[in-house]
Design an enzyme around this catalytic site. Structure first.
Site, PDB file in Angstrom:
ATOM      1  N   ILE A   1      -2.866 -22.274  31.566  1.00 51.16           N
ATOM      2  CA  ILE A   1      -2.840 -20.817  31.409  1.00 51.16           C
ATOM      3  C   ILE A   1      -4.282 -20.326  31.423  1.00 51.16           C
ATOM      4  O   ILE A   1      -5.150 -20.894  30.746  1.00 51.16           O
ATOM      5  CB  ILE A   1      -2.122 -20.424  30.106  1.00 51.16           C
TER       6      ILE A   1
ATOM      7  N   MET B   1      -1.383 -26.230  36.170  1.00 51.34           N
ATOM      8  CA  MET B   1      -0.576 -26.070  34.971  1.00 51.34           C
ATOM      9  C   MET B   1      -1.390 -25.646  33.741  1.00 51.34           C
ATOM     10  O   MET B   1      -1.079 -26.035  32.623  1.00 51.34           O
ATOM     11  CB  MET B   1       0.207 -27.370  34.690  1.00 51.34           C
TER      12      MET B   1
ATOM     13  N   ALA C   1      11.385 -25.785  50.413  1.00 46.22           N
ATOM     14  CA  ALA C   1      11.250 -24.348  50.697  1.00 46.22           C
ATOM     15  C   ALA C   1       9.841 -23.862  50.325  1.00 46.22           C
ATOM     16  O   ALA C   1       9.253 -23.037  51.036  1.00 46.22           O
ATOM     17  CB  ALA C   1      12.312 -23.567  49.934  1.00 46.22           C
ATOM     18  N   GLU C   2       9.299 -24.381  49.221  1.00 45.54           N
ATOM     19  CA  GLU C   2       7.938 -23.989  48.813  1.00 45.54           C
ATOM     20  C   GLU C   2       6.934 -24.290  49.916  1.00 45.54           C
ATOM     21  O   GLU C   2       6.017 -23.505  50.177  1.00 45.54           O
ATOM     22  CB  GLU C   2       7.519 -24.744  47.540  1.00 45.54           C
TER      23      GLU C   2
ATOM     24  N   HIS D   1       5.741 -20.434  42.217  1.00 46.42           N
ATOM     25  CA  HIS D   1       6.597 -20.823  41.085  1.00 46.42           C
ATOM     26  C   HIS D   1       7.973 -21.201  41.643  1.00 46.42           C
ATOM     27  O   HIS D   1       8.505 -20.504  42.506  1.00 46.42           O
ATOM     28  CB  HIS D   1       6.714 -19.662  40.092  1.00 46.42           C
TER      29      HIS D   1
ATOM     30  N   ASN E   1       2.151 -28.968  47.703  1.00 48.82           N
ATOM     31  CA  ASN E   1       1.918 -27.619  48.234  1.00 48.82           C
ATOM     32  C   ASN E   1       0.527 -27.516  48.846  1.00 48.82           C
ATOM     33  O   ASN E   1       0.348 -26.865  49.875  1.00 48.82           O
ATOM     34  CB  ASN E   1       2.110 -26.566  47.137  1.00 48.82           C
TER      35      ASN E   1
HETATM   36  C1  GAR Z   1       5.691 -27.017  42.439  1.00 49.17           C
HETATM   37  O1  GAR Z   1       7.086 -27.124  42.394  1.00 49.17           O
HETATM   38  C2  GAR Z   1       5.244 -25.669  41.914  1.00 49.17           C
HETATM   39  O2  GAR Z   1       6.104 -24.630  42.271  1.00 49.17           O
HETATM   40  C3  GAR Z   1       5.273 -25.902  40.429  1.00 49.17           C
HETATM   41  O3  GAR Z   1       4.741 -27.192  40.268  1.00 49.17           O
HETATM   42  C4  GAR Z   1       5.040 -27.976  41.420  1.00 49.17           C
HETATM   43  C5  GAR Z   1       3.751 -28.563  41.952  1.00 49.17           C
HETATM   44  O4  GAR Z   1       4.000 -29.486  42.968  1.00 49.17           O
HETATM   45  N1  GAR Z   1       4.524 -24.917  39.737  1.00 49.17           N
HETATM   46  C6  GAR Z   1       4.876 -24.386  38.564  1.00 49.17           C
HETATM   47  O5  GAR Z   1       5.878 -24.734  37.955  1.00 49.17           O
HETATM   48  C7  GAR Z   1       3.931 -23.321  38.050  1.00 49.17           C
HETATM   49  N2  GAR Z   1       4.562 -22.523  37.046  1.00 49.17           N
HETATM   50  P1  GAR Z   1       2.843 -29.978  43.930  1.00 49.17           P
HETATM   51  O6  GAR Z   1       1.688 -30.452  43.041  1.00 49.17           O
HETATM   52  O7  GAR Z   1       3.454 -31.116  44.700  1.00 49.17           O
HETATM   53  O8  GAR Z   1       2.437 -28.834  44.795  1.00 49.17           O
END
Ligand code: GAR
Length: 209
Positions: free
Chosen positions: A91, A89, A172-173, A108, A13
């Site tokens: 809190i 990740m 999609a993200e 998310h 992302n």
């Molecule tokens: C993504 O799918 C994001 O939505 C999720 O972690 C992944 C990170 O991927 N986030 C969560 O679950 C937060 N609650 P990336 O490091 O390749 O962006």
């Protein structure tokens, strides 16, 4: 608008945000990437793009508050106006969240408020959902809660495994987060009475069917 991105892992992302913010006229610029994990592959994504990085390793701090205080100091030193959590990740304490209220976004991999937390795709499949998706929202103290900026729906297909579904949602993200950031950084998306109001359009995207 000066953006700081928080990561813990792969950074895909982050990669999509970097690409989008480098488009001419994009209303935000990523000025620092901070990871709580020293070995997060996303740090290399940032370095390769020439963006300053910093590690604030949660293991180096005795309490959550001490970790959050250092994170906060690093963001303020960098002159950050908006935080984008992208696969971060940890809190965050209520005090941190409150001091960045309406200035912190998170992505998310579900259609919130459904499927907060971890093991999202497994749980979507266990529940027999036919549609899932992803959400960008303003961060509040409760995990995966807060005013929703934008969402995209993603179909669940016969035979999907959690990994297959995760990959489809991730695609999609990568479209959604830049769109949401653009809405917020340009001032088109604003929190009013704990809902996001969007001027001149909506925060919905068509499902990539
Ligand atoms: C993504 O799918 C994001 O939505 C999720 O972690 C992944 C990170 O991927 N986030 C969560 O679950 C937060 N609650 P990336 O490091 O390749 O962006």
């Amino acid at each position: 608008m000066k953006v700081g991105v928080l990561i813990s892992g792969r950074g895909s992302n982050l990669r999509s945000l970097i690409a989008a913010t480098r488009e001419p006229g994009f209303p935000a610029e990523i000025v620092i990437v901070i990871s709580n994990k020293p070995d997060a592959p996303g740090l290399e994504v940032a370095r390769a793009a020439g963006i300053p990085t910093q590690v604030v390793n949660h293991k180096d701090y005795p309490t959550r508050e001490a970790f959050d205080a250092e994170l906060d100091a690093a963001l303020r030193r960098a002159g950050i106006e908006l935080i984008c959590s992208a696969g971060f990740m940890r809190i965050l304490s209520d005090g941190f969240v409150e001091s960045w209220r309406d200035r912190q976004l998170n992505i998310h991999p579900s259609l919130l408020p459904a499927f907060k937390g971890l093991r999202v795709h497994e749980r979507v499949l266990e529940a027999g959902c036919r549609i899932t998706g992803c959400t960008v929202h303003f961060v509040r103290a409760a995990m995966d809660e807060g005013p929703i900026v934008a969402q995209v729906a993603v179909p669940v297909l016969e035979g999907d495994t959690p990994d297959m579904l995760a990959d489809r949602v991730l695609e999609a993200e990568h479209k959604l987060y830049p769109l949401a950031l653009k809405l917020v950084a340009s001032g088109r998306a604003r929190v009013v009475n704990e809902r996001v109001e969007i001027s001149g359009g909506s925060g919905a995207m068509q499902a990539p069917l």
